[in-house]
Design a protein around this motif. Structure first.
Motif, PDB file in Angstrom:
ATOM      1  N   VAL A 198     -14.606 -34.422 -37.434  1.00 26.87           N
ATOM      2  CA  VAL A 198     -14.513 -34.666 -38.877  1.00 26.87           C
ATOM      3  C   VAL A 198     -15.691 -35.535 -39.318  1.00 26.87           C
ATOM      4  O   VAL A 198     -15.876 -36.635 -38.807  1.00 26.87           O
ATOM      5  CB  VAL A 198     -13.189 -35.389 -39.224  1.00 26.87           C
ATOM      6  N   CYS A 199     -16.480 -35.022 -40.267  1.00 26.03           N
ATOM      7  CA  CYS A 199     -17.601 -35.802 -40.812  1.00 26.03           C
ATOM      8  C   CYS A 199     -17.031 -37.018 -41.542  1.00 26.03           C
ATOM      9  O   CYS A 199     -16.141 -36.885 -42.374  1.00 26.03           O
ATOM     10  CB  CYS A 199     -18.441 -34.956 -41.759  1.00 26.03           C
ATOM     11  N   GLN A 200     -17.559 -38.213 -41.221  1.00 23.13           N
ATOM     12  CA  GLN A 200     -17.026 -39.445 -41.812  1.00 23.13           C
ATOM     13  C   GLN A 200     -17.385 -39.584 -43.282  1.00 23.13           C
ATOM     14  O   GLN A 200     -16.876 -40.443 -43.985  1.00 23.13           O
ATOM     15  CB  GLN A 200     -17.531 -40.665 -41.040  1.00 23.13           C
ATOM     16  N   ARG A 201     -18.282 -38.716 -43.778  1.00 18.04           N
ATOM     17  CA  ARG A 201     -18.684 -38.819 -45.172  1.00 18.04           C
ATOM     18  C   ARG A 201     -17.946 -37.783 -46.034  1.00 18.04           C
ATOM     19  O   ARG A 201     -17.350 -38.117 -47.037  1.00 18.04           O
ATOM     20  CB  ARG A 201     -20.193 -38.651 -45.284  1.00 18.04           C
ATOM     21  N   CYS A 202     -17.980 -36.498 -45.608  1.00 19.16           N
ATOM     22  CA  CYS A 202     -17.415 -35.455 -46.465  1.00 19.16           C
ATOM     23  C   CYS A 202     -16.115 -34.856 -45.911  1.00 19.16           C
ATOM     24  O   CYS A 202     -15.495 -34.035 -46.572  1.00 19.16           O
ATOM     25  CB  CYS A 202     -18.429 -34.342 -46.688  1.00 19.16           C
ATOM     26  N   LEU A 203     -15.734 -35.259 -44.690  1.00 17.60           N
ATOM     27  CA  LEU A 203     -14.500 -34.797 -44.046  1.00 17.60           C
ATOM     28  C   LEU A 203     -14.518 -33.317 -43.663  1.00 17.60           C
ATOM     29  O   LEU A 203     -13.498 -32.760 -43.265  1.00 17.60           O
ATOM     30  CB  LEU A 203     -13.265 -35.096 -44.908  1.00 17.60           C
ATOM     31  N   ARG A 222     -21.167 -37.598 -38.369  1.00 18.90           N
ATOM     32  CA  ARG A 222     -21.409 -37.085 -39.722  1.00 18.90           C
ATOM     33  C   ARG A 222     -22.583 -36.132 -39.710  1.00 18.90           C
ATOM     34  O   ARG A 222     -23.403 -36.142 -38.793  1.00 18.90           O
ATOM     35  CB  ARG A 222     -21.617 -38.214 -40.718  1.00 18.90           C
ATOM     36  N   HIS A 223     -22.629 -35.294 -40.729  1.00 21.99           N
ATOM     37  CA  HIS A 223     -23.690 -34.306 -40.833  1.00 21.99           C
ATOM     38  C   HIS A 223     -25.039 -34.996 -40.960  1.00 21.99           C
ATOM     39  O   HIS A 223     -25.158 -36.013 -41.641  1.00 21.99           O
ATOM     40  CB  HIS A 223     -23.485 -33.422 -42.064  1.00 21.99           C
ATOM     41  N   GLU A 224     -26.035 -34.403 -40.347  1.00 22.07           N
ATOM     42  CA  GLU A 224     -27.389 -34.931 -40.501  1.00 22.07           C
ATOM     43  C   GLU A 224     -27.793 -34.821 -41.970  1.00 22.07           C
ATOM     44  O   GLU A 224     -28.347 -35.734 -42.554  1.00 22.07           O
ATOM     45  CB  GLU A 224     -28.338 -34.127 -39.622  1.00 22.07           C
ATOM     46  N   LYS A 225     -27.483 -33.652 -42.570  1.00 22.22           N
ATOM     47  CA  LYS A 225     -27.662 -33.478 -44.013  1.00 22.22           C
ATOM     48  C   LYS A 225     -26.280 -33.170 -44.558  1.00 22.22           C
ATOM     49  O   LYS A 225     -25.837 -32.035 -44.532  1.00 22.22           O
ATOM     50  CB  LYS A 225     -28.637 -32.338 -44.303  1.00 22.22           C
ATOM     51  N   CYS A 226     -25.621 -34.202 -45.028  1.00 21.75           N
ATOM     52  CA  CYS A 226     -24.244 -34.046 -45.438  1.00 21.75           C
ATOM     53  C   CYS A 226     -24.155 -33.377 -46.804  1.00 21.75           C
ATOM     54  O   CYS A 226     -24.923 -33.684 -47.707  1.00 21.75           O
ATOM     55  CB  CYS A 226     -23.567 -35.409 -45.476  1.00 21.75           C
ATOM     56  N   GLY A 227     -23.203 -32.434 -46.931  1.00 22.16           N
ATOM     57  CA  GLY A 227     -23.074 -31.666 -48.164  1.00 22.16           C
ATOM     58  C   GLY A 227     -22.213 -32.324 -49.224  1.00 22.16           C
ATOM     59  O   GLY A 227     -21.847 -31.681 -50.191  1.00 22.16           O
ATOM     60  N   LEU A 228     -21.883 -33.600 -49.030  1.00 21.75           N
ATOM     61  CA  LEU A 228     -21.066 -34.288 -50.029  1.00 21.75           C
ATOM     62  C   LEU A 228     -21.794 -34.273 -51.374  1.00 21.75           C
ATOM     63  O   LEU A 228     -22.960 -34.630 -51.455  1.00 21.75           O
ATOM     64  CB  LEU A 228     -20.820 -35.731 -49.591  1.00 21.75           C
TER      65      LEU A 228
END
Ligand SMILES: [Zn+2]
Length: 162
Positions: A67-72, A132-138
């Motif tokens: 689970v990405c800690q920024r966008c889940l 978390r994603h390297e380039k997070c899509g949040l």
């Protein structure tokens, strides 16, 4: 449930156990994952160390959807566990030197070893603390990235040949 009835004999005899484990059965990982289908491959091998100690080498491979800690959303994590563990009898008194020796990983066992539990333990130790994603899509993060920076545009113009 995969069990080794005598872990010390397994190491002494240089035995090998390999197979797959369903992620759905590794319950302690579930809170960290976006989904719990699929499986992981493991390879457990017994051997004797240089000092005659009983050793296990455990390799676990597979992909876990953390689970990405920024966008889940899911961050596919390529698992690459390769542990060497030194078996010690449960309740054995380890010296301070042994406990502080970073080159040795001790695994206390009575005799019987639960393979799935060991695999789970070693995976938990190997996972990143805050994936978390390297380039997070949040959305908010993406907006900030796309905002046009006037200085960047200027720099781009300067760089162009006339
Ligand atoms: Zn993300």
């Amino acid at each position: 449930m995969k069990r080794i009835s005598d872990a010390f004999a397994f190491a002494r005899d240089g035995r090998v156990l390999k197979g797959t484990l369903a992620i759905s059965g590794l319950e302690r990982l579930h809170d960290l994952l976006t989904r719990t289908d699929g499986e992981l491959a493991y390879h457990l091998e017994g051997f004797k160390g240089a000092r005659g100690e009983s050793m296990l080498r455990l390799v676990v491979t597979g992909v876990l959807p953390l689970v990405c800690q920024r966008c889940l959303e899911a961050v596919p994590y390529d698992l690459d566990v390769d542990s060497r563990l030194e078996l010690v009898p449960e309740g054995a008194d380890l010296s301070q030197d042994e406990l502080e020796d970073d080159t040795r990983d001790f695994l206390p066992v009575a005799r019987e070893l639960d393979v799935a539990e060991l695999v789970e333990d070693e995976i938990l130790l190997a996972l990143p603390v805050a994936p978390r994603h390297e380039k997070c899509g949040l959305p908010s993060a993406a907006d900030a990235g796309e905002r046009i920076n006037p200085f960047a545009t200027l720099a781009g113009l300067k760089g162009k040949p006339n």
